[in-house]
Design a protein around this motif. Structure first.
Motif, PDB file in Angstrom:
ATOM      1  N   ALA A 237       0.724  -1.259  -0.106  1.00 16.49           N
ATOM      2  CA  ALA A 237      -0.132   0.021   0.064  1.00 16.49           C
ATOM      3  C   ALA A 237       1.070   1.246  -0.066  1.00 16.49           C
ATOM      4  CB  ALA A 237      -0.859   0.004   1.173  1.00 16.49           C
ATOM      5  N   ALA A 238       2.291   1.038  -0.097  1.00 15.61           N
ATOM      6  CA  ALA A 238       3.057   2.347  -0.139  1.00 15.61           C
ATOM      7  C   ALA A 238       3.009   3.032  -1.457  1.00 15.61           C
ATOM      8  CB  ALA A 238       4.497   1.854   0.329  1.00 15.61           C
ATOM      9  N   LEU A 239       3.249   4.450  -1.315  1.00 10.87           N
ATOM     10  CA  LEU A 239       3.367   5.180  -2.426  1.00 10.87           C
ATOM     11  C   LEU A 239       4.700   4.868  -3.225  1.00 10.87           C
ATOM     12  CD1 LEU A 239       2.389   8.629  -0.860  1.00 10.87           C
ATOM     13  CD2 LEU A 239       0.911   7.169  -2.188  1.00 10.87           C
ATOM     14  N   ALA A 240       4.928   5.260  -4.306  1.00  7.24           N
ATOM     15  CA  ALA A 240       6.000   5.191  -5.190  1.00  7.24           C
ATOM     16  C   ALA A 240       7.180   5.509  -4.381  1.00  7.24           C
ATOM     17  CB  ALA A 240       5.727   5.871  -6.663  1.00  7.24           C
ATOM     18  N   ASP A 241       8.154   4.673  -4.332  1.00  9.44           N
ATOM     19  CA  ASP A 241       9.395   4.880  -4.013  1.00  9.44           C
ATOM     20  C   ASP A 241      10.584   3.641  -4.274  1.00  9.44           C
ATOM     21  OD1 ASP A 241      11.717   5.592  -2.088  1.00  9.44           O
ATOM     22  OD2 ASP A 241      10.933   5.101  -0.305  1.00  9.44           O
ATOM     23  N   PRO A 242      10.716   3.600  -5.299  1.00 13.91           N
ATOM     24  CA  PRO A 242      11.784   2.577  -5.796  1.00 13.91           C
ATOM     25  C   PRO A 242      12.984   2.347  -5.016  1.00 13.91           C
ATOM     26  CG  PRO A 242      11.299   4.211  -7.746  1.00 13.91           C
ATOM     27  CD  PRO A 242      10.800   4.680  -6.327  1.00 13.91           C
ATOM     28  N   MET A 243      13.700   3.171  -4.275  1.00 13.00           N
ATOM     29  CA  MET A 243      14.652   3.070  -3.333  1.00 13.00           C
ATOM     30  C   MET A 243      14.495   2.367  -1.999  1.00 13.00           C
ATOM     31  SD  MET A 243      16.916   3.895  -5.692  1.00 13.00           S
ATOM     32  CE  MET A 243      18.420   3.788  -4.754  1.00 13.00           C
ATOM     33  N   GLY A 244      13.216   2.205  -1.716  1.00 13.63           N
ATOM     34  CA  GLY A 244      12.801   1.890  -0.347  1.00 13.63           C
ATOM     35  C   GLY A 244      12.858   0.265  -0.276  1.00 13.63           C
ATOM     36  N   LYS A 245      13.541  -0.413  -0.978  1.00  5.44           N
ATOM     37  CA  LYS A 245      13.724  -2.062  -0.685  1.00  5.44           C
ATOM     38  C   LYS A 245      15.149  -2.296  -1.117  1.00  5.44           C
ATOM     39  CE  LYS A 245      12.637  -2.450  -5.484  1.00  5.44           C
ATOM     40  NZ  LYS A 245      12.723  -1.029  -5.987  1.00  5.44           N
ATOM     41  N   THR A 246      15.427  -3.652  -0.835  1.00  5.43           N
ATOM     42  CA  THR A 246      16.621  -4.259  -0.990  1.00  5.43           C
ATOM     43  C   THR A 246      16.369  -5.564  -2.032  1.00  5.43           C
ATOM     44  OG1 THR A 246      17.239  -3.869   1.360  1.00  5.43           O
ATOM     45  CG2 THR A 246      18.448  -5.388  -0.175  1.00  5.43           C
ATOM     46  N   VAL A 247      17.226  -5.542  -3.028  1.00  2.00           N
ATOM     47  CA  VAL A 247      17.056  -6.505  -4.183  1.00  2.00           C
ATOM     48  C   VAL A 247      18.754  -7.153  -4.157  1.00  2.00           C
ATOM     49  CG1 VAL A 247      16.694  -6.810  -6.457  1.00  2.00           C
ATOM     50  CG2 VAL A 247      15.473  -5.026  -5.097  1.00  2.00           C
ATOM     51  N   VAL A 248      18.388  -8.414  -4.475  1.00  3.11           N
ATOM     52  CA  VAL A 248      19.623  -9.139  -4.619  1.00  3.11           C
ATOM     53  C   VAL A 248      19.582  -9.854  -5.964  1.00  3.11           C
ATOM     54  CG1 VAL A 248      20.226  -9.569  -2.276  1.00  3.11           C
ATOM     55  CG2 VAL A 248      18.720 -11.327  -3.480  1.00  3.11           C
ATOM     56  N   ARG A 249      20.628 -10.068  -6.426  1.00  4.90           N
ATOM     57  CA  ARG A 249      20.717 -11.149  -7.761  1.00  4.90           C
ATOM     58  C   ARG A 249      21.279 -12.456  -7.479  1.00  4.90           C
ATOM     59  NH1 ARG A 249      23.225  -8.294 -12.876  1.00  4.90           N
ATOM     60  NH2 ARG A 249      21.862  -9.868 -13.988  1.00  4.90           N
ATOM     61  N   GLU A 250      20.669 -13.353  -8.091  1.00  4.02           N
ATOM     62  CA  GLU A 250      20.979 -14.799  -7.883  1.00  4.02           C
ATOM     63  C   GLU A 250      20.488 -15.623  -9.035  1.00  4.02           C
ATOM     64  OE1 GLU A 250      19.305 -15.646  -3.928  1.00  4.02           O
ATOM     65  OE2 GLU A 250      17.321 -16.046  -4.797  1.00  4.02           O
ATOM     66  N   SER A 251      21.291 -16.512  -9.237  1.00  2.00           N
ATOM     67  CA  SER A 251      21.128 -17.470 -10.360  1.00  2.00           C
ATOM     68  C   SER A 251      19.758 -18.408 -10.281  1.00  2.00           C
ATOM     69  CB  SER A 251      22.382 -18.471 -10.638  1.00  2.00           C
ATOM     70  OG  SER A 251      21.990 -19.375 -11.515  1.00  2.00           O
ATOM     71  N   GLY A 252      19.065 -18.348 -11.252  1.00  2.00           N
ATOM     72  CA  GLY A 252      17.765 -19.018 -10.931  1.00  2.00           C
ATOM     73  C   GLY A 252      16.644 -18.440 -10.405  1.00  2.00           C
ATOM     74  N   ALA A 253      16.948 -16.920 -10.256  1.00  2.00           N
ATOM     75  CA  ALA A 253      15.763 -16.370  -9.289  1.00  2.00           C
ATOM     76  C   ALA A 253      14.530 -16.019 -10.177  1.00  2.00           C
ATOM     77  CB  ALA A 253      16.435 -14.774  -8.905  1.00  2.00           C
ATOM     78  N   TRP A 254      14.358 -15.928 -11.449  1.00  2.00           N
ATOM     79  CA  TRP A 254      13.395 -15.953 -12.347  1.00  2.00           C
ATOM     80  C   TRP A 254      12.696 -17.196 -12.300  1.00  2.00           C
ATOM     81  CZ3 TRP A 254      12.707 -11.332 -12.384  1.00  2.00           C
ATOM     82  CH2 TRP A 254      13.647 -10.254 -12.951  1.00  2.00           C
ATOM     83  N   MET A 255      13.040 -18.383 -11.792  1.00  2.40           N
ATOM     84  CA  MET A 255      12.227 -19.440 -11.515  1.00  2.40           C
ATOM     85  C   MET A 255      11.613 -19.587 -10.233  1.00  2.40           C
ATOM     86  SD  MET A 255      13.032 -20.293 -14.659  1.00  2.40           S
ATOM     87  CE  MET A 255      11.757 -21.837 -14.518  1.00  2.40           C
ATOM     88  N   ASN A 256      11.582 -18.712  -9.216  1.00  5.54           N
ATOM     89  CA  ASN A 256      11.152 -18.677  -7.910  1.00  5.54           C
ATOM     90  C   ASN A 256       9.600 -18.742  -7.923  1.00  5.54           C
ATOM     91  OD1 ASN A 256      13.444 -18.786  -6.563  1.00  5.54           O
ATOM     92  ND2 ASN A 256      13.474 -16.555  -6.309  1.00  5.54           N
ATOM     93  N   ASN A 257       9.080 -17.717  -8.907  1.00  6.54           N
ATOM     94  CA  ASN A 257       7.517 -17.922  -8.896  1.00  6.54           C
ATOM     95  C   ASN A 257       6.800 -19.336  -9.474  1.00  6.54           C
ATOM     96  OD1 ASN A 257       7.262 -15.170  -7.930  1.00  6.54           O
ATOM     97  ND2 ASN A 257       7.423 -14.333 -10.236  1.00  6.54           N
ATOM     98  N   TYR A 258       7.623 -19.888 -10.058  1.00  4.66           N
ATOM     99  CA  TYR A 258       7.303 -21.155 -10.549  1.00  4.66           C
ATOM    100  C   TYR A 258       7.276 -22.275  -9.640  1.00  4.66           C
ATOM    101  CZ  TYR A 258       7.245 -19.237 -15.279  1.00  4.66           C
ATOM    102  OH  TYR A 258       6.901 -18.363 -16.310  1.00  4.66           O
ATOM    103  N   ARG A 259       8.414 -22.039  -8.836  1.00  9.12           N
ATOM    104  CA  ARG A 259       8.470 -23.146  -7.636  1.00  9.12           C
ATOM    105  C   ARG A 259       7.334 -22.746  -6.320  1.00  9.12           C
ATOM    106  NH1 ARG A 259      13.813 -20.843  -7.880  1.00  9.12           N
ATOM    107  NH2 ARG A 259      15.226 -22.087  -9.231  1.00  9.12           N
ATOM    108  N   LEU A 260       6.877 -21.407  -6.375  1.00  9.35           N
ATOM    109  CA  LEU A 260       5.981 -21.075  -5.365  1.00  9.35           C
ATOM    110  C   LEU A 260       4.523 -21.342  -5.866  1.00  9.35           C
ATOM    111  CD1 LEU A 260       7.533 -17.820  -4.305  1.00  9.35           C
ATOM    112  CD2 LEU A 260       7.387 -19.724  -2.886  1.00  9.35           C
ATOM    113  N   GLN A 261       4.266 -21.280  -7.306  1.00 10.38           N
ATOM    114  CA  GLN A 261       3.065 -21.406  -7.945  1.00 10.38           C
ATOM    115  C   GLN A 261       3.159 -22.462  -9.105  1.00 10.38           C
ATOM    116  OE1 GLN A 261       0.198 -20.488  -6.537  1.00 10.38           O
ATOM    117  NE2 GLN A 261       1.150 -19.074  -4.948  1.00 10.38           N
ATOM    118  N   PRO A 262       3.323 -23.632  -8.831  1.00 10.16           N
ATOM    119  CA  PRO A 262       3.244 -24.510  -9.922  1.00 10.16           C
ATOM    120  C   PRO A 262       2.346 -24.507 -11.067  1.00 10.16           C
ATOM    121  CG  PRO A 262       3.664 -25.825  -7.755  1.00 10.16           C
ATOM    122  CD  PRO A 262       3.060 -24.256  -7.370  1.00 10.16           C
TER     123      PRO A 262
END
Length: 378
Positions: A237-262
């Protein structure tokens, strides 16, 4: 009024629907343009090809304009950052699109083979270049775009045009080009007969096979590409603030949603199955159903890309924490709400009018029709 987090998800879905609508409707126009020099061996055959999409292509541009407008209104940070980073690529798209209206209008005005051949290749460029560049752009989004924000939230792109043309992005461009060519070939096969239809079927079948092979190759490659993952707590529900988070890069991260929602695996399965089914149906000359399955293949491809990246919209490779997501790069609650109700009113009208126009101008386009309407046909 609908709550803010729900509206953010609704607009992610709506923009996806608009992109799919653009790929299906304006995509088959571009696919026909891509096939034009190859399925039409004579001037009359090429005029047949042009007149299958001539009455509709301008109306189908509505999906392109609406999709761009929706991104601008719903995700202004994405719009401004993308136009900064992909500036020359998007200009190339616009330059290619310039050839379409003048090509359709002027191509058959002069009875000169050289004149008409030049415009035929112009229409080919106008149909083939945009899907290729859009695919390359999506490939770069999956790899991450080198941009960052300064203290005034002004974005700076640190890459070059040639960096966009990396191997994975070019493979994504092949997927996009092939699926649009398949879509155009399926439509062309439904609207023509004889030798033109035979060549359209051949072109669409080849494109469908290329699409499946390239799509599967991109899927395997994507598992090795470092993806993006949010590690901090997100307030939807927060307003637009792209810098207000922490993001990491890791191999295979684009497949996480498929693991969580087959269930999401339905999307890539739909893309490959529908494309192969399109080829089989075209061989059997079941052209209308083939166009439907081709459209479903596009849904599968675009849906796969969206599901893989969610909630990311434009990841940053040079400053991962600045990556733009569904939660933190959107317009205000009021803006999203007003646009939502406007969309509920106008999108059904667009769909109704488009359906009516296609119903009125349905049927095969033949050489005899072109000869009988020499001065009014494209």
């Amino acid at each position: 009024m609908i709550d803010y987090p729900t509206l953010k998800i609704i607009w992610w879905v709506l923009v996806g629907v608009l992109l799919i609508g653009f790929a299906i409707m304006d995509g088959h126009d571009m696919g026909v343009g891509t096939l034009l020099p190859f399925v039409g061996k004579s001037d009359l055959e090429r005029r047949v090809v042009l007149n299958t999409v001539g009455p509709h292509w301008e109306g189908n541009q509505v999906w392109f304009i609406t999709g761009g407008g929706a991104i601008f209104a719903a995700w202004p940070l994405v719009y401004s950052t993308a136009f900064s980073g992909f500036y020359w690529a998007l200009l190339a798209v616009l330059w290619a699109l310039f050839l379409r209206p003048v090509g359709f209008d002027y191509r058959s005005k002069v009875h000169n083979p050289t004149w008409r051949s030049v415009w035929d290749w112009g229409l080919f460029i106008g149909g083939a270049v945009p899907p290729l560049i859009f695919g390359v752009a999506f490939g770069n989004l999956l790899e991450g775009v080198p941009f960052q924000f300064d203290n005034y939230m002004a974005s700076t792109y640190s890459g070059t045009f040639w960096q966009l043309l990396n191997p994975f992005a070019l493979l994504a461009g092949v997927v996009s080009s092939a699926m649009i060519t398949m879509q155009g070939g399926a439509y062309l096969a439904h609207r023509t007969e004889g030798a033109v239809q035979h060549r359209a079927v051949k072109g669409a079948v080849i494109a469908s096979i290329v699409m499946v092979v390239a799509f599967m190759a991109a899927g395997f490659w994507l598992q090795e590409i470092p993806g993006y993952r949010i590690t901090s707590v997100i307030d939807p529900a927060a307003l637009a603030d792209p810098m207000g988070k922490t993001v990491v890069r890791e191999s295979g991260a684009w497949m996480n949603n498929y693991r969580l929602q087959p269930m999401l695996w339905i999307l890539p399965l739909l893309a490959t199955t529908a494309a192969l089914l399109t080829a089989a149906l075209l061989f059997a000359r079941r052209t209308l159903i083939a166009f439907v399955t081709s459209s479903l293949a596009l849904v599968g491809v675009i849906g796969t890309a969206g599901a893989s990246m969610f909630p990311f919209l434009m990841p940053s490779s040079s400053m991962p924490n600045a990556s733009l997501t569904v939660w933190d790069s959107v317009s205000s609650h009021l803006t999203l709400g007003i646009m939502f109700w406007a969309t509920l009113i106008f999108m059904p009208l667009i769909i109704f009018y488009t359906s009516w126009a296609y119903r009125v101008m349905r049927g095969k386009v033949t050489i005899e029709q072109i000869e009988a309407n020499e001065h009014s046909a494209y």
